[in-house]
Design a protein around this motif. Structure first.
Motif, PDB file in Angstrom:
ATOM      1  N   PRO A 266      65.178 -11.980 -53.489  1.00  0.00           N
ATOM      2  CA  PRO A 266      64.549 -13.266 -54.105  1.00  0.00           C
ATOM      3  C   PRO A 266      64.420 -14.524 -53.218  1.00  0.00           C
ATOM      4  O   PRO A 266      64.001 -15.388 -53.627  1.00  0.00           O
ATOM      5  N   GLY A 267      64.467 -14.312 -51.724  1.00  0.00           N
ATOM      6  CA  GLY A 267      64.743 -15.445 -50.822  1.00  0.00           C
ATOM      7  C   GLY A 267      63.298 -15.816 -50.874  1.00  0.00           C
ATOM      8  O   GLY A 267      63.291 -17.200 -50.768  1.00  0.00           O
ATOM      9  N   ASP A 272      59.885 -20.484 -51.109  1.00  0.00           N
ATOM     10  CA  ASP A 272      58.402 -21.174 -51.578  1.00  0.00           C
ATOM     11  C   ASP A 272      58.693 -22.223 -52.525  1.00  0.00           C
ATOM     12  O   ASP A 272      57.989 -23.407 -52.561  1.00  0.00           O
ATOM     13  N   PHE A 273      59.991 -22.295 -53.389  1.00  0.00           N
ATOM     14  CA  PHE A 273      60.139 -23.391 -54.263  1.00  0.00           C
ATOM     15  C   PHE A 273      60.403 -24.521 -53.630  1.00  0.00           C
ATOM     16  O   PHE A 273      60.255 -25.665 -53.738  1.00  0.00           O
ATOM     17  N   PHE A 277      58.621 -28.536 -52.935  1.00  0.00           N
ATOM     18  CA  PHE A 277      59.517 -29.513 -53.249  1.00  0.00           C
ATOM     19  C   PHE A 277      59.223 -30.521 -51.799  1.00  0.00           C
ATOM     20  O   PHE A 277      58.999 -31.805 -52.017  1.00  0.00           O
ATOM     21  N   VAL A 278      59.363 -29.847 -50.753  1.00  0.00           N
ATOM     22  CA  VAL A 278      59.175 -30.559 -49.372  1.00  0.00           C
ATOM     23  C   VAL A 278      57.833 -31.187 -49.575  1.00  0.00           C
ATOM     24  O   VAL A 278      57.516 -32.376 -48.863  1.00  0.00           O
ATOM     25  N   LYS A 279      56.783 -30.398 -49.472  1.00  0.00           N
ATOM     26  CA  LYS A 279      55.395 -30.889 -49.367  1.00  0.00           C
ATOM     27  C   LYS A 279      55.026 -32.037 -50.204  1.00  0.00           C
ATOM     28  O   LYS A 279      54.211 -32.833 -49.919  1.00  0.00           O
ATOM     29  N   ARG A 280      55.680 -32.082 -51.473  1.00  0.00           N
ATOM     30  CA  ARG A 280      55.341 -33.271 -52.420  1.00  0.00           C
ATOM     31  C   ARG A 280      56.285 -34.281 -52.206  1.00  0.00           C
ATOM     32  O   ARG A 280      56.039 -35.413 -52.933  1.00  0.00           O
TER      33      ARG A 280
END
Length: 303
Positions: A266-267, A272-273, A277-280
């Motif tokens: 699940p890494g 990706d999650f 968050f970082v990109k936004r």
């Protein structure tokens, strides 16, 4: 770490004995004034044009950020452990370039990339201080000591800069999982204090372009000391504490690449999650705006 010709690249195991010496933020204004004065009357204050706060305001800016951004920094330790457990490559501080076959593309084209860096990124004020561009680097990046010419930043291309480096653009766009790419320019006598990267979901690659030989230019990653070589790649995990010294009389230039860590589930979902968050986040969006403002200001100077 092996070179393509079978000789060993300079990578030494060395235990850290001295703590990082953090710059006194009280000296920021004096340094900024000296740096601005040394540029001469032709160049306006591009820090002001860009809208970026002075480096001495880093702590105040951090306190003023939205709570969700500051809370995200505390969450990343949990995410990093989950990502590390799903990694398809080692979680060592310094990684083997042979685990990343695409790095050969960089080595095969290093002279072309170097020539574009010299022609574009090292010309005048084309490459701003990283402290001007990135809010999270203002506490460690001395004014005009660590400069950057961004091609990609956190998944966002910089079309104007890519157009000025077409051959480098064609090379980096072949890198799987490309996240960021920029020319990292380190002035003589610079020490970048100990710091760490944003997420275990990214791995960093340096391609040596200009490496001075009149002294020692090196980086410590956790307990490893590494040195660059022109035309060679260095791959490392920047979530380990690392610091850099340019103890020479000349400028060091590398092409810095950040790319997605190869992961199983699940890494990968967590990585990706977190990257979404970082990109936004405010600090990425502010950096994009600062690059646009800087390029517009430099264009007015006909650089």
């Amino acid at each position: 770490m092996d070179r393509r010709d079978g000789t060993e690249m300079t990578v030494q195991a060395e235990t850290k004995t001295n703590p990082a010496m953090w710059r006194n933020p009280g000296n920021d204004n004096a340094e900024a004034e000296a740096a601005t004065a040394s540029r001469g009357p032709r160049v306006p204050d591009l820090n002001v044009i860009s809208g970026a706060p002075a480096p001495g305001a880093a702590m105040e800016a951090e306190r003023g950020r939205p709570l969700i951004i500051r809370f995200g920094k505390h969450l990343r330790g949990i995410f990093d452990r989950l990502i590390a457990s799903s990694s398809l490559v080692p979680n060592d501080p310094v990684l083997d370039v042979r685990d990343f076959a695409w790095t050969a593309i960089l080595r095969d084209n290093w002279q072309t990339i170097r020539d574009e860096a010299v022609a574009v990124a090292l010309r005048g004020d084309a490459a701003p201080s990283l402290a001007t561009i990135s809010p999270d680097h203002r506490a460690i990046a001395e004014v005009n000591k660590w400069r950057s010419f961004f091609l990609w930043g956190y998944g966002y291309p910089i079309p104007e800069n890519l157009a000025r480096c077409p051959q480098t653009r064609d090379v980096v766009e072949r890198i799987p999982g490309l996240n960021s790419a920029f020319f990292s320019i380190l002035a003589p006598g610079t020490h970048i204090p100990e710091h760490r990267g944003v997420t275990k979901g990214l791995i960093t690659c340096h391609l040596g372009l200009i490496v001075p030989r009149d002294g020692d230019v090196r980086m410590r990653v956790h307990d490893r000391i590494v040195r660059w070589a022109e035309g060679e790649t260095l791959v490392f995990d920047d979530t380990y504490q690392h610091e850099v010294w340019n103890d020479t009389q000349n400028t060091r230039v590398v092409l810095l690449i950040q790319f997605e860590r190869p992961l199983r589930q699940p890494g990968k979902w967590f990585a990706d999650f977190f990257m979404g968050f970082v990109k936004r986040s405010a600090f990425v969006q502010e950096a994009r705006d600062n690059i646009d403002h800087w390029n517009a200001a430099v264009k007015q100077l006909d650089v």
